[in-house]
Design an enzyme around this catalytic site. Sequence first.
Site, PDB file in Angstrom:
ATOM      1  N   SER A 128       0.817  -1.216   0.000  1.00  0.00           N
ATOM      2  CA  SER A 128       0.000   0.000   0.000  1.00  0.00           C
ATOM      3  C   SER A 128       0.848   1.263   0.000  1.00  0.00           C
ATOM      4  O   SER A 128       1.935   1.293   0.592  1.00  0.00           O
ATOM      5  CB  SER A 128      -0.901   0.003   1.240  1.00  0.00           C
ATOM      6  OG  SER A 128      -1.512   1.261   1.445  1.00  0.00           O
ATOM      7  N   GLU A 130       0.194   3.690   1.711  1.00  0.00           N
ATOM      8  CA  GLU A 130       0.226   4.151   3.094  1.00  0.00           C
ATOM      9  C   GLU A 130       1.561   3.814   3.765  1.00  0.00           C
ATOM     10  O   GLU A 130       1.895   4.368   4.806  1.00  0.00           O
ATOM     11  CB  GLU A 130      -0.930   3.551   3.893  1.00  0.00           C
ATOM     12  CG  GLU A 130      -2.300   4.090   3.535  1.00  0.00           C
ATOM     13  CD  GLU A 130      -2.542   5.514   4.045  1.00  0.00           C
ATOM     14  OE1 GLU A 130      -1.918   5.902   5.045  1.00  0.00           O
ATOM     15  OE2 GLU A 130      -3.353   6.227   3.428  1.00  0.00           O
ATOM     16  N   TYR A 152      -1.914   0.684  10.414  1.00  0.00           N
ATOM     17  CA  TYR A 152      -2.157  -0.019   9.152  1.00  0.00           C
ATOM     18  C   TYR A 152      -0.922   0.042   8.257  1.00  0.00           C
ATOM     19  O   TYR A 152      -0.487  -0.971   7.709  1.00  0.00           O
ATOM     20  CB  TYR A 152      -3.356   0.603   8.435  1.00  0.00           C
ATOM     21  CG  TYR A 152      -3.529   0.144   7.009  1.00  0.00           C
ATOM     22  CD1 TYR A 152      -4.116  -1.074   6.720  1.00  0.00           C
ATOM     23  CD2 TYR A 152      -3.116   0.947   5.938  1.00  0.00           C
ATOM     24  CE1 TYR A 152      -4.279  -1.505   5.410  1.00  0.00           C
ATOM     25  CE2 TYR A 152      -3.274   0.524   4.632  1.00  0.00           C
ATOM     26  CZ  TYR A 152      -3.858  -0.698   4.371  1.00  0.00           C
ATOM     27  OH  TYR A 152      -4.011  -1.118   3.076  1.00  0.00           O
TER      28      TYR A 152
END
Length: 331
Positions: A128, A130, A152
């Site tokens: 990801s 992120e 996360y």
Amino acid sequence: MTKRALITGITGQDGMYLAELLHEKGYDVFGLVAGQNNPKADLLRVTHPYVEIISGNLLDLVSLIRAVAHAKPDEVYNLGAISFVAYSWENARLTSDVTGGGVLNILEAVRFFQDSSGRDVRFYQASSSEMFGKVQEVPQTEKTLLWPRSPYGVAKVYGHYMTINYRESYGMHASSGVLFNHESPRRGPEFVTRKVSQAVARITLGLQDQIALGNLDAKRDWGFAGDYVEAMWLMLQHDHADDYVISTGETHSIRELLDIAFDEIGISDWSERVHIDPAFMRPAEVDELIGDSTKARETLGWRPKVGFDELVRMMVRHDVDDQSKRAAGAQ
């Protein structure tokens, strides 16, 4: 021979688009679903009847070993995760166990199957954007230092590096797609794009007056999930496993998202329709996320097809139709 693929997280938007893509390409598709009475599994049986559902849990290695042995896959796509970033602060432990530790479990299950069967399995890990968090360069590439800013993101970094480790330690054909934000009408309602498209639909139908949001200046590199699952498949068709950034190379703010969404229903000034709620502000906001997908474009021949404007309008039109049917059914 017909190829076989196992998808974890098959009930999410990516899993459903990927299952459709693989089915169209003639694969036998198996989907891992946690829990016997999962309502999403019932929906999957209706919308994707060609998928064979297997019970399993990313937290349970034994169940994964059984699932892989049953599916006998040529390709495994690990899309399963607790993927809502805001929730990861509320339950960092569970997010870490599923989104991070789950990657190790499925890698181990695949390795065990390879060793016991003598068959080679190609593995895809859903990494990801992120992971970049407090970005160290703009745009971000496969070589950009990872600096996650949420539980996360930290869990995704763990899974990303574990995938690399299994590739380097055991010679597994294990690739990671560092996917930037990708949306669709199938996106969960907790994500900001779908939250906006559903609220705009309800506003135009007179079912609600306002939408509550957080930081309107946050920017993301948004693409269409249907385009991004094609990149996943392409990675596993390549002779050599590697890591790839998958992105559009454009950023757009929440304000731009609102401009297009409200324009689709004929509202140009949405200022009275949007309420800023501090509860939706992240404890640690990520900086400007914008990906450089040159490597995927040059090596895999991948290109995004759906632009941001088209994506937002697609989602709004879908939700206007969906909310209209729901309102009619409630009468």
